[in-house]
Design an enzyme around this catalytic site. Structure first.
Site, short mmCIF file in Angstrom:
data_model
loop_
_atom_site.label_atom_id
_atom_site.label_comp_id
_atom_site.label_asym_id
_atom_site.label_seq_id
_atom_site.Cartn_x
_atom_site.Cartn_y
_atom_site.Cartn_z
N SER A 107 36.55 -1.19 -16.01
CA SER A 107 37.57 -0.83 -15.27
C SER A 107 37.54 -1.47 -13.92
O SER A 107 38.60 -1.95 -13.34
CB SER A 107 37.79 0.77 -15.02
N GLU A 108 36.45 -1.50 -13.55
CA GLU A 108 36.19 -2.19 -12.04
C GLU A 108 36.71 -3.70 -12.13
O GLU A 108 37.11 -4.04 -11.37
CB GLU A 108 34.98 -1.90 -11.57
N ASP B 34 23.58 3.32 -12.39
CA ASP B 34 22.62 3.18 -11.47
C ASP B 34 21.11 2.80 -12.36
O ASP B 34 20.40 2.15 -11.98
CB ASP B 34 22.35 4.73 -10.80
#
EC number: 2.7.1.167
Length: 475
Positions: free
Chosen positions: A197-198, A264
């Site tokens: 999406s980014e 992360d």
């Protein structure tokens, strides 16, 4: 295929970014409030976990790798809770504590394994202490093999371009999990790890893999990157570098419970592997395997070396098999949060025979997960005599772990597993033989916690002693 190692003996990583505290309130919901049409949650358990850049540092520390954390927190209860969490995991906490801003805190309320509500407590750290963070980075960067800039758009990385240049000057690779669509601010970084999406928010929609590669390589050229890793959820991840073939990896996740913090974990393992001198392909392989583990857990989580090794070797499930006691505690905690019923039994299991197999299958049917606690060799000798065990501990645990009915195998050194059972607190404690429930080691602890204790019968004529006698008679 080459088998990669999850041991990173030469790695040392510095993490700088938006530090947060994740709070979880767990409880039962059995009624609707008379004040408004909302559920009433009776809070039964509270957990605090490191979030944001702090979770990145926790992921690295869980791999037994030295790590330092730089960021901004408040001089408040949340900041002190974070400091305690970080210190308990041997993370060097170099965060600047400010009295002008609160620690960024996210409170999640969960019931029946569903998140009902999230409350955010934050003001951000825009235009605050960036010079101090930059100065500390310049002082310490040369001591590390990789730098992670963890950007959640909360203001800690307002000087991100200067930070990248400091790392480049020192020859230290910089990895960034980007936020927003302004990738210009990340110019010159070593590696960016946007999700799909980014990535598409910056380059536009991609209709197929070829277009991902084409637009990704252009992005690398435009912003002077060394590489780009696009994480693609159920489609795995794609590593792109100039003048090299794209490297695609399929996902390794078997079950997805929660994607919180998965990004992360990816960047943590990537940076750790690169700091250890591993090639990019190997670093991506390890990161992909770790992501497959962590999405099977609830909430912000980390991956242990044992879990990563299981994933690397394509074992059927990660986080299962032979575990150390601390690893078992974490695995059981995650299983309980998923609502799974934990059954536990114990024994020497010196020579596994059909009676054992039948007993363990019946025990497993009583719940969702079965723990088998196994006496160490010294413990067996004290109980059975100097001629025992026939098979050593590693052999006995390996055979048990290979049974479909067994989820976890853990050793214990005492004569009884009472202490271990009191630490694990299974929902159901099972023992085979002619015992009365109150005679079973650990029964009082299980009952006190609201659990059950049951006695199961062994198959007639099946015993390790009989097997040994038959072997001796045949000589």
């Amino acid at each position: 295929m080459m088998q990669y190692s999850p041991k990173f003996n030469n790695a040392k990583v510095l993490v700088l970014g938006d530090v947060m505290l994740d709070r979880y309130w767990f409880g039962a919901t059995n009624r609707i409030s008379p004040e408004a049409p909302v559920p009433v949650v009776k809070v039964q358990d509270i957990e605090e976990r490191a979030g944001g850049a702090a979770n990145v540092a926790m992921n690295i520390a869980s791999l037994s790798v030295p790590v330092a954390l730089h960021g901004l927190i408040g001089q408040d209860d949340a900041g002190r809770a974070l400091d305690k969490l970080l210190n308990s995991h041997n993370i060097q906490n170099h965060c600047v504590a400010l009295d002008s801003h609160p620690t960024i805190t996210k409170l999640r309320i969960l019931s029946r394994h569903q998140q009902l509500l999230r409350l955010d407590f934050e003001e951000g750290f825009h235009h605050v202490a960036s010079d101090s963070l930059l100065a500390k980075l310049e002082q310490e960067i040369t001591a590390y093999g990789a730098l992670i800039l963890s950007d959640y758009g909360k203001g800690t990385l307002e000087s991100v371009q200067q930070m990248i240049q400091v790392a480049r000057k020192a020859g230290v690779p910089t990895l960034i999990d980007p936020k927003g669509t302004d990738f210009e601010r990340y110019r010159g970084a070593t590696l960016l790890t946007p999700n799909m999406s980014e990535f598409e928010a910056v380059v536009g929609h991609c209709k197929d893999d070829d277009e991902i590669v084409e637009k990704g390589l252009k992005l690398i050229a435009d912003f002077e990157l060394t590489a780009l890793l696009v994480t693609r959820s159920e489609k795995g991840m794609t590593l792109l570098r100039p003048n090299q073939a794209p490297f695609h990896l399929p996902t390794q996740a078997k079950e997805v419970y929660d994607v919180t913090g998965a990004g992360d974990t990816v960047i943590s393992v990537l940076a750790t592997a690169i700091a250890d001198g591993r090639p990019y392909e190997e670093a991506c392989y390890l990161a992909n395997a770790a992501a497959g583990v962590v999405v099977g857990k609830l909430g912000t989580s980390t991956v242990t070396p044992t879990e990563l090794e299981n994933a690397i070797h394509h074992r059927e499930e990660t986080g299962f098999g032979i575990l150390a006691e601390d690893e078992l505690k974490r695995a059981v905690e995650q299983a309980k949060q998923r609502g799974e019923k934990i059954v536990m039994t114990n024994g020497c299991f010196d020579i596994l025979h059909p009676g054992h197999v039948s007993y363990l299958e019946n025990a497993r049917k009583l719940g969702d997960r079965l723990i088998v606690a196994v006496n160490t060799d010294e413990s067996v000798k004290r109980l059975k005599g100097e001629s025992r065990p026939i098979n050593d501990l590693n052999a006995r645990m390996a055979v048990l772990a290979g049974l479909a009915s067994v989820d976890w195998v853990v050793p214990f050194a005492e004569d009884t597993p009472q202490r271990l059972i009191g630490e694990i607190l299974p929902n159901l404690l099972v023992k085979g033989g002619d015992y009365k429930p109150e005679e079973i080691a650990g029964s009082q602890e299980v009952w006190a916690n609201g659990g059950e204790v049951k006695v199961l019968n062994f198959e007639n004529g099946c015993s390790t002693t009989n097997v040994i006698k038959k072997i001796q008679a045949s000589k």
